[in-house]
Structure formats: C-alpha cells, structure tokens
Write a protein that holds these residues in place. Sequence first.
Motif, PDB file in Angstrom:
ATOM      1  N   HIS A  77      12.308  12.934 -18.670  1.00 15.74           N
ATOM      2  CA  HIS A  77      11.428  13.260 -19.990  1.00 15.74           C
ATOM      3  C   HIS A  77      11.632  12.430 -21.091  1.00 15.74           C
ATOM      4  O   HIS A  77      11.046  12.148 -22.085  1.00 15.74           O
ATOM      5  N   ALA A  78      12.992  11.819 -21.054  1.00 11.63           N
ATOM      6  CA  ALA A  78      13.224  11.230 -22.271  1.00 11.63           C
ATOM      7  C   ALA A  78      12.704   9.756 -22.456  1.00 11.63           C
ATOM      8  O   ALA A  78      12.673   9.088 -23.543  1.00 11.63           O
ATOM      9  N   ARG A  79      12.090   9.248 -21.233  1.00  9.09           N
ATOM     10  CA  ARG A  79      11.505   7.880 -21.173  1.00  9.09           C
ATOM     11  C   ARG A  79      10.216   7.997 -21.831  1.00  9.09           C
ATOM     12  O   ARG A  79       9.489   8.811 -22.084  1.00  9.09           O
ATOM     13  N   GLU A  80       9.829   6.770 -22.126  1.00 10.62           N
ATOM     14  CA  GLU A  80       8.489   6.392 -22.851  1.00 10.62           C
ATOM     15  C   GLU A  80       7.484   5.884 -21.824  1.00 10.62           C
ATOM     16  O   GLU A  80       6.188   6.185 -21.961  1.00 10.62           O
ATOM     17  N   GLN A  81       8.073   5.591 -20.586  1.00 10.75           N
ATOM     18  CA  GLN A  81       7.148   5.203 -19.431  1.00 10.75           C
ATOM     19  C   GLN A  81       7.891   5.089 -18.110  1.00 10.75           C
ATOM     20  O   GLN A  81       9.269   4.905 -18.292  1.00 10.75           O
ATOM     21  N   GLY A  82       7.214   5.244 -17.083  1.00 12.48           N
ATOM     22  CA  GLY A  82       7.890   5.239 -15.628  1.00 12.48           C
ATOM     23  C   GLY A  82       8.528   4.109 -15.252  1.00 12.48           C
ATOM     24  O   GLY A  82       9.446   4.160 -14.366  1.00 12.48           O
ATOM     25  N   ALA A  83       8.295   2.872 -15.857  1.00 10.38           N
ATOM     26  CA  ALA A  83       8.947   1.720 -15.689  1.00 10.38           C
ATOM     27  C   ALA A  83      10.517   1.604 -15.958  1.00 10.38           C
ATOM     28  O   ALA A  83      11.381   0.947 -15.821  1.00 10.38           O
ATOM     29  N   LYS A  98      14.530  11.006  -6.760  1.00  7.59           N
ATOM     30  CA  LYS A  98      15.322  11.150  -7.914  1.00  7.59           C
ATOM     31  C   LYS A  98      14.446  10.662  -9.269  1.00  7.59           C
ATOM     32  O   LYS A  98      14.335  11.681 -10.361  1.00  7.59           O
ATOM     33  N   ALA A  99      13.793   9.606  -9.318  1.00  4.48           N
ATOM     34  CA  ALA A  99      12.991   9.124 -10.195  1.00  4.48           C
ATOM     35  C   ALA A  99      11.560   9.529 -10.098  1.00  4.48           C
ATOM     36  O   ALA A  99      10.835   8.750 -10.763  1.00  4.48           O
ATOM     37  N   TYR A 100      11.318  10.181  -8.874  1.00  5.12           N
ATOM     38  CA  TYR A 100       9.949  10.201  -8.544  1.00  5.12           C
ATOM     39  C   TYR A 100       9.244   8.762  -8.475  1.00  5.12           C
ATOM     40  O   TYR A 100       8.076   8.653  -8.640  1.00  5.12           O
ATOM     41  N   PHE A 101      10.305   7.789  -7.952  1.00  4.48           N
ATOM     42  CA  PHE A 101       9.725   6.382  -7.744  1.00  4.48           C
ATOM     43  C   PHE A 101       8.889   5.794  -8.777  1.00  4.48           C
ATOM     44  O   PHE A 101       8.192   5.141  -8.646  1.00  4.48           O
ATOM     45  N   GLY A 102       9.265   6.230 -10.222  1.00  3.03           N
ATOM     46  CA  GLY A 102       8.824   5.687 -11.219  1.00  3.03           C
ATOM     47  C   GLY A 102       7.461   6.241 -11.751  1.00  3.03           C
ATOM     48  O   GLY A 102       7.025   5.676 -12.597  1.00  3.03           O
ATOM     49  N   LEU A 103       6.927   7.134 -11.123  1.00  2.15           N
ATOM     50  CA  LEU A 103       5.613   7.732 -11.332  1.00  2.15           C
ATOM     51  C   LEU A 103       5.980   8.890 -12.730  1.00  2.15           C
ATOM     52  O   LEU A 103       6.555   9.662 -12.525  1.00  2.15           O
ATOM     53  N   TYR A 104       5.295   8.229 -13.583  1.00  7.06           N
ATOM     54  CA  TYR A 104       5.515   9.185 -14.898  1.00  7.06           C
ATOM     55  C   TYR A 104       4.186   8.996 -15.761  1.00  7.06           C
ATOM     56  O   TYR A 104       3.868   8.171 -16.535  1.00  7.06           O
ATOM     57  N   PRO A 105       3.312   9.967 -15.274  1.00  8.19           N
ATOM     58  CA  PRO A 105       2.038   9.896 -16.089  1.00  8.19           C
ATOM     59  C   PRO A 105       1.720  10.337 -17.554  1.00  8.19           C
ATOM     60  O   PRO A 105       0.854  10.972 -17.855  1.00  8.19           O
ATOM     61  N   PHE A 106       2.727  10.270 -18.361  1.00  9.90           N
ATOM     62  CA  PHE A 106       2.824  10.921 -19.705  1.00  9.90           C
ATOM     63  C   PHE A 106       3.136   9.747 -20.647  1.00  9.90           C
ATOM     64  O   PHE A 106       3.934   8.634 -20.629  1.00  9.90           O
ATOM     65  N   ARG A 107       2.336   9.914 -21.753  1.00 15.23           N
ATOM     66  CA  ARG A 107       2.532   9.177 -23.003  1.00 15.23           C
ATOM     67  C   ARG A 107       2.546   9.967 -24.420  1.00 15.23           C
ATOM     68  O   ARG A 107       1.805  10.897 -24.288  1.00 15.23           O
ATOM     69  N   TRP A 108       3.607  10.061 -24.781  1.00 13.35           N
ATOM     70  CA  TRP A 108       3.928  10.943 -26.336  1.00 13.35           C
ATOM     71  C   TRP A 108       3.547  10.189 -27.526  1.00 13.35           C
ATOM     72  O   TRP A 108       3.729   9.094 -27.616  1.00 13.35           O
ATOM     73  N   GLN A 109       2.697  10.855 -28.158  1.00  9.25           N
ATOM     74  CA  GLN A 109       2.171  10.259 -29.390  1.00  9.25           C
ATOM     75  C   GLN A 109       3.277  10.463 -30.622  1.00  9.25           C
ATOM     76  O   GLN A 109       4.000  11.198 -30.525  1.00  9.25           O
ATOM     77  N   PRO A 110       3.300   9.463 -31.474  1.00  8.39           N
ATOM     78  CA  PRO A 110       3.987   9.637 -32.881  1.00  8.39           C
ATOM     79  C   PRO A 110       4.017  10.900 -33.308  1.00  8.39           C
ATOM     80  O   PRO A 110       2.758  11.502 -33.528  1.00  8.39           O
ATOM     81  N   GLY A 111       4.969  11.450 -33.584  1.00  5.52           N
ATOM     82  CA  GLY A 111       5.056  12.829 -34.416  1.00  5.52           C
ATOM     83  C   GLY A 111       5.262  14.087 -33.731  1.00  5.52           C
ATOM     84  O   GLY A 111       5.332  15.179 -33.942  1.00  5.52           O
ATOM     85  N   TRP A 112       5.498  13.777 -32.371  1.00  4.92           N
ATOM     86  CA  TRP A 112       5.667  14.891 -31.369  1.00  4.92           C
ATOM     87  C   TRP A 112       6.951  15.651 -31.859  1.00  4.92           C
ATOM     88  O   TRP A 112       6.928  16.934 -31.259  1.00  4.92           O
ATOM     89  N   GLU A 113       8.142  15.026 -32.443  1.00  9.09           N
ATOM     90  CA  GLU A 113       9.264  15.786 -32.635  1.00  9.09           C
ATOM     91  C   GLU A 113       8.954  16.740 -33.600  1.00  9.09           C
ATOM     92  O   GLU A 113       9.506  18.125 -33.635  1.00  9.09           O
ATOM     93  N   ALA A 114       8.049  16.775 -34.476  1.00 11.44           N
ATOM     94  CA  ALA A 114       7.618  17.822 -35.442  1.00 11.44           C
ATOM     95  C   ALA A 114       6.923  18.985 -34.858  1.00 11.44           C
ATOM     96  O   ALA A 114       7.250  20.033 -35.434  1.00 11.44           O
ATOM     97  N   GLU A 115       6.355  18.897 -33.766  1.00 11.87           N
ATOM     98  CA  GLU A 115       5.911  19.832 -32.895  1.00 11.87           C
ATOM     99  C   GLU A 115       7.019  20.674 -32.257  1.00 11.87           C
ATOM    100  O   GLU A 115       7.019  22.052 -32.185  1.00 11.87           O
ATOM    101  N   PHE A 116       8.123  19.969 -31.819  1.00  6.43           N
ATOM    102  CA  PHE A 116       9.064  20.938 -31.335  1.00  6.43           C
ATOM    103  C   PHE A 116       9.907  21.586 -32.633  1.00  6.43           C
ATOM    104  O   PHE A 116      10.235  22.802 -32.320  1.00  6.43           O
TER     105      PHE A 116
END
Length: 403
Positions: free
Chosen positions: A219-225, A275-293
């Motif tokens: 989940h730390a990644r920005e994209q599946g690649a 282990k990497a779900y073959f690079g499948l990562y269907p998420f993109r986090w918008q700027p400012g998500w840290e404030a939500e945490f």
Amino acid sequence: MRASNGLPPTPRLRQGWPWWPLLPLYPYGRRRTLVRELVPGQIWSFEQLQGVLYVAVPIRMTVARLTDGLLLYAPVAPTQELLHSLRELEARYGPVRTIVLPTSSGLEHKLPVPAMARAFPAATVWVSPCQWSFPLPLPLPWLGFPAGRTRVLFEQGLPHAEQLQWEMLGPLDLGLGTFVEVACLHRASGSLLVTDALVAISSEPPEIFSTDPTPLLFHAREQGAEPLSDGQEQRRRGWMRLVLFASYLRPSALEVRPWPEVIAGSFRPGLRAAKAYFGLYPFRWQPGWEAEFEALLGGDAHPLQVAPVLERLVFPRARTALVAWLRRLAQLPSIRQVVPAHYAAPVASTQEDLQRLADALEQRPWAPSSGSWEFLAGIDSALVRWGVVPEVPAAEPQAAGKG
C-alpha cells in the motif's frame, strides 16, 4: 513437537491454521503470533494479523491470570506456535481454566473457539448471549462448541466473579442477527478487556508487521508498476493508508483507477509474483491524504475511539445504547488500561477518560454520511432499503454488569 521425519517442525508448519477456508482472510493458512506481556505476571497479548487481501490489522487474544490458572478472552487461531507459548504460561501460572467468546457476531473471534476448546479439554467455554449463524441458524454444538462445557454469559452465570467484572453491550438488532459485546474488567491488574466496540490506532506500524511487512509495502506504492521497496518511510506510509482502508473501506482521498490503466502497469519485471499481486494496484491516492489519517487519530484527544466502519454499519442507530454502555464501564473501579481485541494495546485509561469519551460521542455528529464516510453510508442505506437491517431497531434490554 517434532515433524514426521524426526526434525522440529518448520516455522511454516508451527504457524499453520488449517481452518482458514471457513473464513478466508489474510494471511490465510499461516498465522504468525506475537506474544507480549502487557502487565507483568497478569496480562498477555497474543497477536496475529487478519484482514481482506492486504488490508490487514492486528487481532488479539488477551490472556488474563486468575488465582488458579488462566483465562483466554477472544481467542485467535490456535497454531502450534501459539499453543507452545500458552503451555509455557500454564507451566508458570496454572492451567487454562476458561475460554471466553465475548461477541455474538464477530466471525473472526468465533471461528477459533472450537479448536481452542479442543486444545484445552478441561477448560469451560463461555459465550456471549444471542449467538447466531448464517445462512442457517445452527446450534453451537453443530458449530464445534463442546456441548458439555459451553455456558452462556449472564444467562448461566458469570465465571470468576470474585476476580472479574462483566458488562454487556446489547443485544443490538442487526437484522440478520444481533450484536453483543461483553467487556471484562480484570480487577487485579485494572485491565478492561473489550472486543470490537473500542479501538486505539497507533501512528506507527505495529510490531506484528516486523516479520512480514508485505501489506505495508504493497500500500506504500503510488502505482502498481513500482516494486515492493522496504524502509521505515514506506512502512509508515503503507500503515497510514492501510488504516484508512480498514476504517472507511473507500476513503475520500482514494481514487480507483480505470482497469485498462491498472492492467497496463501489471506483470512487469520484478512484479510477476503473487506476493505483489502481479502488479495489480487499482488505487491512486490524492494529495492531502495524510491529513485524513491524522484526523482519524484525533490529535490530542484520548486515543480510544469507535472504529468508523462499526459506527456507520453496526451502530448508526444505536448511539444511545453504546453511550450507556460506556457510562457503565466508567463506573467500574480501578481501571488503569483498556485492552481492545484490535489495533493497539494496552491503552492507558481511567474512569474519567471513559466518561469523557461517552460525553464526546453523545455531543458530536454521529454516523456521518459525507466525506470519507460516504461509501459506508451508501452500504448502510442499501441494507436498510433492501430490508436487511431495520431502519428503527427494536428496543433492546440493557444488561446490568455483574461480577
């Protein structure tokens, strides 16, 4: 214990959990256990990971010392590794006397109980009232609970009443069944044991991830690649995002990428592994998500809170009952810490802290429907519309604490 070839079992065998297909949650058939002593000689935490895919958080069995043995509160998967640690405690403090299932609806807590009961055939099993199963309403013996030594809390008494005090939340009408949670105060240590209704979320990744940080790195990644790269910053970023997933299912700062884009970034070199779900990562986090945490953690407020997913899907029309339960807990004497079954523990707490939490829940907006709560609100609205859960729950009797 030794394997069939005469050698000690490998860690994988010692951590095996054969019943995982009944509730196929991560990490499936292998459950590592972290044992921590929370109160010296009195309270121990047995932690494992559990979740959907890589959205995994700690789940905890609390072991409490009695005058003549041990009590297990909210069992987790009894692997060989876990049982070995319990046998060590038994050698020092006496046998496991009592196994407690403190919830009526939490499958993750219910499923391990029959196996744990078989591992300790002299222990009495106590379950919360209003146990239920779906899709068929099966009696507890049919679900593996030992018929001759299973008792219902409150209805058939309370175990070790001279050492423990019990307080029940519910029953709350969920439509298909009921929600019940039974809190337990261990008087000798001042530890209040709870299951799902209260949690405390840490700002840093829990220790249980130290042996396998894969969910955090995923989940730390920005994209599946991107490959799964390890480091303290990656672990903390992954933990923050994982918590937002677990709390809201689809937080407002999360965008789901189009599937053609997801597939285009998959199966690249270094990512062609399950282990990497073959690079499948269907998420993109918008700027400012840290404030939500940070907002979820509550800043300077006391760390105990009601998890958003429970507030919006289990308690949306039950605030009065929840607040009343908290006020009863606040009357219990000599509370020094709360030990939830999920996330962080112990949480230093007093009667005044619990009273202030009850006041805050009563005064703030309850079960919101906007922002990060929007997805949860949509699920709740659909369940009400389909008649799965009642729009106006039936009035529930409030059980008085005993013991």
